[in-house]
Design a protein around this motif. Structure first.
Motif, PDB file in Angstrom:
ATOM      1  N   SER A  71       9.813 -43.118   1.613  1.00  0.00           N
ATOM      2  CA  SER A  71       9.996 -42.017   0.674  1.00  0.00           C
ATOM      3  C   SER A  71       9.914 -40.705   1.446  1.00  0.00           C
ATOM      4  O   SER A  71       9.358 -40.656   2.547  1.00  0.00           O
TER       5      SER A  71
ATOM      6  N   PHE B  77      15.425 -43.546  -1.366  1.00  0.00           N
ATOM      7  CA  PHE B  77      14.598 -42.782  -2.287  1.00  0.00           C
ATOM      8  C   PHE B  77      15.311 -41.488  -2.658  1.00  0.00           C
ATOM      9  O   PHE B  77      16.082 -40.942  -1.874  1.00  0.00           O
TER      10      PHE B  77
ATOM     11  N   LEU C 158       9.686 -38.938  -8.085  1.00  0.00           N
ATOM     12  CA  LEU C 158      10.217 -39.844  -7.080  1.00  0.00           C
ATOM     13  C   LEU C 158      10.883 -41.050  -7.738  1.00  0.00           C
ATOM     14  O   LEU C 158      10.339 -41.652  -8.660  1.00  0.00           O
TER      15      LEU C 158
END
Length: 1121
Positions: free
Chosen positions: A428, A472, A479
């Motif tokens: 991420s 991501f 997120l």
């Protein structure tokens, strides 16, 4: 391409004609052409007709752009207009007309919401429809039309059918006349016998000068043709609704004029993509509110048309608190500057060769820790490597976490023992999650809090067949994970594994995805194995792009590090390779790179390095290109052992390159800076991988309900490692300087850091008690003890191309033209005893604050007070927006209660009781679905967001002799699980999932003064802590060990005794930048020097034993001092 160009020119011709008609005052023709062409929606004309109540003309004009059943936005637009017409008829007591509108205009909506239609029908039975609760605040006709118009304009801005139709192009006046004159001049120059003063009588035929009488013709001249006569007193273009637009329009219109990238790509999708609808799943995902007109994702309107709740002005302003774009949030890509570089900047030399144990299928460096590499393999195993010590830190073999949640098809595959490999690993952006895609069905998400803390987070049965790619994305500041697979679908998930979007439209398996954003446009590129490139917004309107990739087979797309340049690399079925740069503004190939000579079976891999280089693995070697040169710059075989098509990945700095090998492993190539970073990490990397060693636990202080590990630099166990490296392992090339022994970084002089003091035009001397960065990172907001807020903004210019907060440029203190101050009402308040509080909306448009009096809502652009509420007593002492709904605010009170307040309905929904003294801190965790509160009673309470019931209360462990009181602040780690508790006596880390303290630090040695404030850095790897004696400590967030001490002499002026920081704030994007607010009212921004780039390093175990600033054998007596 030629057809598209001609179509674009025809469109521009229409705009020229519109301008001409406007200048000639052919008003009816202007609006008729607007409607018939559908190229420009004149909001000014539309506003005039709505406010005049000319409903037939309103709908007639709208019909040129949309129909009632085009989409849910259009349906809602027509519903609001017809409902307003119906209510006005009722208000005139014209029941016959109302019935006609009900039957002819509103009945169409009964198909979608029969109950609503019945409710509207029942209004006929009321003497005054305001007797209906939802219409009780309906004002007069003029006010109601204004309210309705505001709602409709928001829907128009969100409606994709109006994309690129709300802004008239910037044209010079009389542009069509200018073009005609230029054409006539050109025709005159082509005359065989041009006359000095040609007499042009028509535009219907080309101009030629007649042959003159007499034997001699005049010589050729190039004198310009006399300009066509222009009528005087033309109306300004603003009359056309172009240049008199509201300077701060709501919705995507704010940034419409700034959208350039991908415009043509998206515009080409209006026809074919309409049938490629996306399937939106029921799971609610908050949608981003900062999309521009060209590529914006529509804001989600109510699922069905509803009655506008006509409220008072305060209520309407409350509605505007819902996330919506602000002028401040529009960001622009920084101009690319030509950096100086050389081939020596490329990582060409082999630094490491490591054995994975199986074929490497995917690699990804940690986005912030440059020597931490994640590797996926053909056996389904993932491994985390710390390259500095050449160790596998974590290894996770493939296994199904919960078979009951998997589909029957996948369970059948597992029963057959089908081999499963990793197809993609990804970090991420903040480095707190790992995503793993597998060759069959599954995606695994791990939460990463440190090398020894990799936890299973979510398992998703994502696709039928292989999951071919994973990435991501943060489409709404929340997120998410984007995946694609053999089932021809692209799907969007949150990190809890809930699906939010399914995009359909590819006709073959989807090979790769590339989520990205341009300015404030969020979108996804996808490629399929038939070579089709499509682009998607986070909506249900289908693909915006349908192009063929070079080679028409497997292709991957990547952006340069600054996001300004788009590249793709792909393979044809015949084995030809294609590396190209795209021109996003036209959807065409800008540059094709040369240097591929062999045809090879398989798919070529590539990566980009910062904004300079491209690298491709081909023919057993790595080839490099300068992005601005189509020819190969250089190549390397990495000392041999590479497969024909090696996998490769750069780290963020571009100084390390991981390359897969044929011997089930990988090599790390480095440049000079890469070797330096590997050596620098040797002394500290191993220590960061180990669990913090428990110091002797202090006995519980009476009254405390929890015992913590006290991190005070306690002695560690003996280690066979020397400076964190096993002597039996080969060292990294030591040809240059060797790493220096670790020592605490101490900043004593102003030259040892970068700093900027923010200007104060008013000369405020009141102490700063609250300090915030704006969410965009471009401003700082300070709240003084006197209740006045000051705002500073950094502007985008050549010295500061990013427009973000920096010490290199002094910001401007923002002040509206009205001269207003953002001042809270403090009448009757004892300021010295007040507890000012502040909270900023996610889009930086509004700030809410109080200073012992009522809570005030301020507009950040105008500084106007939009509304006030929560009249004391009790006074508000802390404010926190609900992370998923800006209309819900948690308000801590002086009487120890917490009010859950809904601003839309001006109502306290719940009142939480559990503290004994005033509330001093609030923090939400959407991951754990809890609210954490802290109070002046040194208690921390955990509340369920669903029920608002208290789950647990924990007392902070106080040193002996210290009363359990004093302000306590709380802040969640980015993992939304750990929480930082700050008290003048300590820093404490809690595991909110277990509701217990796991680590604690007590002021000591050179940092022995009481703590005044502390905050996580934006990546939660550092904790910035200020002390009342002026010292600032920078701590490692995982271990609470001191990395750097900043002395008051480094940033405070000499001779200012008693000057100290009261509050600290961390930049939302730059982890090494923070700001402090001082007790004299000044604000300073502080960063490390460019040479250092960070605040010290984590001390290795040996240094902890000897460092005076971090070491002290802990005893119970020391704890109690």
């Amino acid at each position: 391409m030629e057809l598209r160009r001609m179509s674009s020119l025809s469109r521009e011709l229409v705009f020229l004609i519109l301008q001409f008609l406007e200048e000639e005052k052919f008003n009816e023709s202007v609006h008729r052409l607007e409607k018939e062409s559908g190229f420009f929606f004149n909001t000014k004309y539309f506003d005039e007709k709505v406010l005049a109540g000319e409903w037939d003309e309103v709908e007639k004009y709208l019909s040129g752009f949309t129909k009632v059943d085009d989409n849910r936005y259009s349906m809602k637009i027509f519903f609001e207009i017809r409902k307003q017409k119906y209510l006005e008829a009722l208000d005139r007591q014209d029941k016959a007309k109302a019935v006609e509108i009900l039957v002819q205009d509103l009945r169409v909506f009964s198909t979608f919401n029969e109950d609503l239609y019945k409710e509207i029908t029942q209004l006929l039975t009321l003497q005054n429809f305001r007797e209906n609760d939802q219409l009780s605040k309906y004002g007069d006709t003029k006010t109601a039309r204004t309210v309705m118009l505001s709602e409709v304009k928001k829907l128009i801005e969100a409606n994709p059918l109006f994309r690129d139709k709300l802004t008239f192009p910037a044209l010079r006046s009389s542009r069509l006349r200018t073009l005609i004159n230029q054409s006539l001049n050109w025709q005159h120059q082509l005359c065989k016998n041009p006359r000095p003063n040609p007499d042009i009588k028509t535009l219907f035929t080309d101009h030629t000068c007649a042959v003159p009488n007499g034997p001699l013709a005049p010589s050729s001249v190039n004198q310009p043709v006399t300009t066509l006569t222009k009528p005087t007193a033309f109306p300004p273009l603003g009359a056309h609704g172009v240049r008199n637009l509201n300077p701060f329009p709501p919705g995507g219109a704010v940034a419409a004029a700034n959208a350039g990238a991908l415009a043509s790509w998206m515009a080409a999708a209006s026809g074919a993509s309409a049938v490629q609808a996306a399937v939106v799943t029921p799971a609610p995902m908050p949608l981003p509110m900062n999309q521009v007109a060209i590529l914006k994702r529509p804001r989600t309107p109510p699922a069905t048309p509803g009655i506008v709740d006509y409220q008072n002005p305060d209520h309407e302003l409350m509605k505007r608190l819902r996330p919506a774009p602000s002028v401040e949030e529009v960001t622009y890509p920084a101009p690319r500057q030509q950096a100086l570089w050389s081939p020596e900047d490329l990582p060409l030399k082999v630094a490491l060769a490591l054995h994975q144990g199986s074929t490497v299928t995917s690699m990804e460096f940690h986005p912030m820790q440059n020597t931490l590499l994640l590797v996926g393999s053909a056996t389904g195993e993932i491994t985390l490597w710390e390259l500095a010590v050449r160790e596998k830190v974590v290894s996770r073999p493939f296994k199904v976490w919960d078979m009951t949640n998997c589909t029957n098809q996948f369970q059948a595959l597992i029963a057959k023992e089908t081999p499963i490999s990793v197809t993609r690993v990804a970090w991420s952006p903040d480095g707190n999650f790992i995503g793993v895609a597998y060759s069959k069905h599954l995606v695994h998400l791990y939460a990463f809090s440190g090398p020894n803390d990799l936890r299973q987070h979510a398992e998703i049965d994502a696709h039928m067949g292989a999951v071919n790619d994973l990435a991501f994305a943060i489409p709404n500041r929340q997120l998410g994970v984007v995946t694609c697979g053999d089932d021809k679908l692209i799907k969007v998930w949150d990190v809890q594994g809930r699906k939010h979007f399914t995009f359909e439209g590819h006709e073959t398996p989807v090979y790769s995805i590339c989520p990205h954003h341009k300015e404030n446009i969020q979108f996804i590129f996808s490629t399929a194995i038939d070579g089709k490139i499509k682009a998607w917004l986070y909506d249900n309107m289908g693909s915006r792009v349908d192009y063929d990739a070079p080679g028409k087979w497997c292709t991957t797309m990547l952006y340069s590090a600054d996001g300004s340049r788009l590249f793709s690399c792909g393979t044809s079925k015949d084995g030809d390779f294609f590396l190209v740069e795209w021109n996003e503004s036209e959807g065409s190939i800008k540059r094709t790179y040369l240097g591929f000579h062999k045809k090879l079976a398989g798919v070529v891999q590539f990566d980009t390095s910062k904004n300079h280089f491209l690298a491709v693995g081909e023919d057993g070697q790595i080839k490099f290109w300068d992005m601005d040169n189509i020819n190969v710059l250089t190549s390397t075989d990495a000392e041999g052992g590479l497969p024909a098509l090696p996998r490769l990945r750069f780290n963020r700095e571009g100084n390390l390159l991981a390359v897969s090998t044929v011997e089930n492993g990988f090599k790390i190539l480095a440049n000079t800076a890469g070797f330096r970073s590997l050596r620098a990490m040797e002394a500290s990397a191993f220590e960061t991988m180990r669990n913090p060693v428990d110091s002797s636990l202090a006995k519980a202080v009476p009254g405390a309900s929890v015992s913590c590990k006290i991190e005070r630099g306690s002695p560690v166990r003996p280690s066979p490692m020397l400076n964190g490296v096993d002597p039996s392992k080969p060292r990294i090339d030591d040809s240059t300087d060797k790493p220096r022994p670790w020592q605490l970084a101490e900043i004593m002089d102003p030259a040892q850091c970068r700093q900027a003091t923010l200007p104060d035009t008013a000369g405020s001397s009141t102490k700063v008690v609250r300090l915030l960065y704006t969410n965009s990172g471009a401003g700082i907001l300070a709240l003084g003890l006197n209740g006045i807020q000051r705002l500073w903004k950094w502007v985008r210019n050549e010295q500061n191309p990013s427009g973000k907060a920096t010490t290199a440029v002094v910001p401007q203190q923002w002040q509206p033209n009205s001269g207003l101050l953002m001042a809270n009402d403090v009448s009757g308040v004892n300021l010295e005893e007040s507890n000012p509080c502040i909270a900023l909306s996610k889009n930086d448009s509004y700030v809410m604050s109080a200073a012992g009096g009522k809570v005030s809502l301020f507009n950040m652009m105008t500084f106007k007070v939009m509304t006030t509420f929560m009249q004391p007593p009790p006074a508000s002492t802390f404010l926190a927006f609900h992370p998923q709904d800006n209309n819900i605010i948690a308000i801590g009170m002086e009487d120890s209660t917490i009010h859950i307040y809904n601003v839309r309905v001006d109502e306290v929904k719940s009142k939480l009781k559990g503290h004994q003294k005033r509330i001093t801190g609030l923090a939400f965790s959407t991951t754990l679905n809890i609210l954490v509160s802290s109070g002046a009673d040194a208690q921390i309470c955990f509340w369920s967001i669903d029920t608002w019931e208290k789950r647990k209360s924990v007392a902070i462990q106080m040193p002996a002799g210290k009363a359990a009181n004093g302000d306590t602040r709380v802040q969640f780690h980015v993992d939304q699980i750990r929480i930082l508790a700050v008290h003048e006596t300590q820093l404490a880390i809690f595991d909110a999932s277990k509701m217990e303290c796991i680590r604690q630090w007590i002021p000591q040695d050179s940092l022995s003064a009481p703590i005044s404030s502390a905050v996580y850095a934006c990546n939660s790897q550092l904790i910035y802590t200020t002390f009342r004696d002026g010292n600032i400590g920078v701590f490692d967030a995982d271990t609470l060990r001191l990395r750097c001490r900043i002395s008051p002499s480094a940033y405070l002026p000499q001779g200012n005794q008693g000057l100290s920081p009261l509050v600290v704030a961390a930049h939302p994007q730059e982890p090494n930048q923070f700001a402090v607010g001082l007790n004299d009212g000044s604000v300073k921004v502080i960063e490390p020097t460019e040479a250092e780039g960070k605040w010290g390093m984590v001390p290795p175990s040996e240094a902890i034993k000897t460092s005076p600033s971090t070491t002290n054998n802990q005893t119970q007596e020391q704890l109690q001092r």
